[in-house]
Write a protein that holds these residues in place. Structure first.
Motif, short mmCIF file in Angstrom:
data_model
loop_
_atom_site.label_atom_id
_atom_site.label_comp_id
_atom_site.label_asym_id
_atom_site.label_seq_id
_atom_site.Cartn_x
_atom_site.Cartn_y
_atom_site.Cartn_z
N ARG A 269 0.84 -1.21 0.00
CA ARG A 269 0.00 0.00 0.00
C ARG A 269 0.87 1.24 0.00
O ARG A 269 1.81 1.33 0.79
CB ARG A 269 -0.89 -0.04 1.25
N ASP B 22 -1.92 -3.05 -3.92
CA ASP B 22 -3.00 -2.72 -2.98
C ASP B 22 -3.30 -1.23 -3.22
O ASP B 22 -2.94 -0.68 -4.28
CB ASP B 22 -2.57 -3.02 -1.54
N ALA C 261 -15.71 -5.43 0.08
CA ALA C 261 -14.64 -5.52 -0.91
C ALA C 261 -13.32 -5.00 -0.33
O ALA C 261 -12.25 -5.50 -0.64
CB ALA C 261 -15.01 -4.74 -2.15
N TYR D 253 -11.81 9.35 -2.99
CA TYR D 253 -11.42 10.12 -1.80
C TYR D 253 -11.92 11.57 -1.84
O TYR D 253 -11.99 12.24 -0.82
CB TYR D 253 -9.89 10.07 -1.61
P1 NAD Z 1 -6.96 1.68 -5.27
O1 NAD Z 1 -5.85 2.55 -4.83
O2 NAD Z 1 -6.96 1.19 -6.67
O3 NAD Z 1 -8.35 2.44 -5.04
C1 NAD Z 1 -8.73 2.96 -3.80
C2 NAD Z 1 -9.97 3.81 -4.01
O4 NAD Z 1 -10.43 4.27 -2.73
C3 NAD Z 1 -9.70 5.08 -4.84
O5 NAD Z 1 -10.83 5.34 -5.64
C4 NAD Z 1 -9.55 6.15 -3.78
O6 NAD Z 1 -9.84 7.45 -4.25
C5 NAD Z 1 -10.58 5.68 -2.78
N1 NAD Z 1 -10.37 6.25 -1.44
C6 NAD Z 1 -9.21 6.46 -0.79
N2 NAD Z 1 -9.44 7.05 0.39
C7 NAD Z 1 -10.78 7.20 0.48
C8 NAD Z 1 -11.64 7.75 1.47
N3 NAD Z 1 -11.15 8.25 2.60
N4 NAD Z 1 -12.97 7.73 1.20
C9 NAD Z 1 -13.45 7.22 0.06
N5 NAD Z 1 -12.69 6.69 -0.90
C10 NAD Z 1 -11.37 6.69 -0.69
O7 NAD Z 1 -7.03 0.46 -4.24
P2 NAD Z 1 -7.73 -0.95 -4.45
O8 NAD Z 1 -6.67 -1.90 -4.90
O9 NAD Z 1 -8.98 -0.80 -5.25
O10 NAD Z 1 -8.09 -1.37 -2.95
C11 NAD Z 1 -9.32 -0.99 -2.32
C12 NAD Z 1 -9.59 -1.90 -1.13
O11 NAD Z 1 -9.65 -3.25 -1.57
C13 NAD Z 1 -8.51 -1.89 -0.04
O12 NAD Z 1 -9.12 -2.11 1.22
C14 NAD Z 1 -7.64 -3.07 -0.40
O13 NAD Z 1 -6.89 -3.56 0.71
C15 NAD Z 1 -8.72 -4.05 -0.83
N6 NAD Z 1 -8.26 -5.15 -1.68
C16 NAD Z 1 -7.59 -4.92 -2.84
C17 NAD Z 1 -7.22 -5.98 -3.64
C18 NAD Z 1 -6.55 -5.79 -4.98
O14 NAD Z 1 -6.41 -6.78 -5.70
N7 NAD Z 1 -6.17 -4.58 -5.38
C19 NAD Z 1 -7.51 -7.30 -3.24
C20 NAD Z 1 -8.20 -7.50 -2.05
C21 NAD Z 1 -8.58 -6.41 -1.29
#
Ligand code: NAD
Length: 424
Positions: free
Chosen positions: A81, A153, A322, A250
């Motif tokens: 992350r 992540d 998710a 965000y």
């Molecule tokens: P990413 O960086 O691609 O996207 C994150 C999203 O969340 C962005 O749209 C961002 O603007 C938004 N965000 C950030 N802070 C925020 C806030 N305070 N309020 C609202 N939105 C906010 O990340 P991702 O890979 O999509 O991961 C999202 C979640 O899914 C995390 O909890 C991550 O641990 C989990 N996850 C990801 C994966 C993966 O394969 N990427 C797998 C399992 C779980």
């Protein structure tokens, strides 16, 4: 008997939350006392300082971590992350959840997680490359295809994985694609990996709606977070016939009761960077989004957004986690007591990502690559089996669904530790 007290190293709200979940699950299955602490606490953590040359010639030192929670059942696995609020405690909690998740869905991995305290949006592409390469350089002795395998992540992506793989490979003197997953397809990434987490969330949502006898064509969906996971979940659910009425990032979100055009929203974000001013609907705050009336609510951003404050106000029928750890323990209790919301817990709901990462690693080790349909069919098979085992555990012991999933994951890790001995 002396009781281990883990140092205050990891102490934080989110680490305490993960520990409390562990304690409840351990009590529920009467896990032997002498196996508890070594199953619960991370095996090790690595803290690194990362000097990066900025475009203006100055140097900034960033701070990063890698926590390897368990190495008992295989190499450890988990994302990296890049976010300004990363803490060691958060990384440790996320690593714990990775252990239970991999165990629940039957992957030969322990859990890990990494993080760097940085807002990646404030770095130029060159600075981001320097930071990514330096982070991997510092971890060279601790990662590898048989040791610990990072993945994307929040705040990291395929390009960052490519830089990390390249840094590791240059050090080894030969290409080593299996050191990270979530790579570009041209560098040994898997077909279907980019969409895997969101696709898996949508698949499980479809299955649970079927159980609830709600036709997907009548379902409305609100999604917090429009990054990799949120946008791919939206795309897959809209392809399945659901109406996506709100999405956010965000900076805030957009709402349209008639439904949003997800492909247009994704194209807009590609160009504008954020959803702000997307013309498909009205502006809405992240707090408002969580309380919208909808069939399915999908938190897909960060931890601890569903709290005891907003849990009584949720107006969804199905809460699909998710994100990792989006619901606090107090909120989870409120939701269970309400009894009108079904919940798909994070360790099951978002496991599609690590499952296809596992496929990617297998393909890298064998240098033998699969097609997209094969990847997604195999993914569905593993998710269906995991869902079935969670539902069986839930019925058999009259557990809530989170407890059912956690007890299955934790029991397998504990058994492996018990059978191996004290070292792993
Ligand atoms: P990413 O960086 O691609 O996207 C994150 C999203 O969340 C962005 O749209 C961002 O603007 C938004 N965000 C950030 N802070 C925020 C806030 N305070 N309020 C609202 N939105 C906010 O990340 P991702 O890979 O999509 O991961 C999202 C979640 O899914 C995390 O909890 C991550 O641990 C989990 N996850 C990801 C994966 C993966 O394969 N990427 C797998 C399992 C779980």
């Amino acid at each position: 008997m002396s009781k281990a007290v883990i140092s205050s190293l990891y102490d934080s709200d989110v680490f305490r939350m993960a520990c409390r979940q562990f304690d409840q699950a351990a009590d529920a299955i009467n896990l032997a006392e002498d196996i508890r602490d070594r199953t619960k606490y991370p095996r090790r953590c690595i803290a690194v300082s990362l000097p990066v040359r900025r475009d203006d010639g100055s140097v900034t030192v960033f701070e990063g971590y890698r926590v390897q929670h368990s190495l008992s059942t295989g190499p450890s696995k988990g994302g990296i992350r890049f976010h300004e609020n990363v803490t060691l405690g958060e990384v440790a909690a996320l690593a714990m959840w990775m252990s239970w998740k991999c165990s629940l869905v039957g992957l030969p991995y322990g859990g890990a997680k990494g993080g760097v305290i940085v807002n990646p949006r404030e770095l130029s592409p060159t600075e981001l490359e320097h930071l990514s390469r330096r982070y991997m350089q510092e971890l060279i002795g601790f990662v590898g295809p048989q040791l610990d395998i990072p993945a994307p992540d929040v705040g990291t992506n395929e390009q960052i994985m490519a830089w990390m793989m390249d840094t590791y490979s240059n050090h080894m003197g030969h290409i080593s694609p299996g050191v990270v997953t979530g790579k570009p397809i041209s560098l040994g990434g898997s077909q279907g990996r980019r969409e895997a987490t969101g696709f898996g969330v949508a698949h499980l949502v479809g299955k649970y709606l079927e159980d609830m006898r709600i036709p997907i064509a009548k379902a409305t969906v609100a999604i917090q977070g429009f990054g990799n996971v949120g946008s791919e979940t939206a795309l897959a659910l809209s392809a399945m016939g659901a109406r996506i009425i709100a999405v956010s990032d965000y900076m805030g979100g957009v709402h349209n009761a008639k439904g949003l055009n997800i492909k247009k929203a994704m194209a807009y974000v590609q160009y504008a960077g954020v959803l702000k001013d997307f013309e498909g609907g009205e502006a809405i705050s992240n707090e408002q989004l969580l309380e919208l009336e909808c069939t399915v609510l999908v938190p897909a951003a960060l931890e601890r957004v569903i709290t005891e404050k907003n849990a009584p106000k949720l107006r969804c029928r199905l809460l699909a986690e998710a994100a990792n750890g989006p619901t606090t323990n107090a909120a989870n209790k409120i939701i269970e007591n309400r009894g009108d919301i079904e919940l798909i817990p994070d360790v099951l709901c978002n496991s599609g990502g690590v499952i296809v990462s596992y496929f990617e690693w297998l393909q890298n080790l064998q240098s033998f690559y699969w097609g997209r349909d094969e990847v997604l069919e195999k993914l569905k098979g593993i998710l269906d089996k995991a869902k079935e085992s969670v539902e069986y555990q839930k019925r058999k012991f009259k557990f809530g669904r989170r407890l059912a999933a956690l007890t299955l994951g934790i029991a397998r890790v504990a058994e492996a530790k018990q059978k191996r001995g004290l070292f792993p």
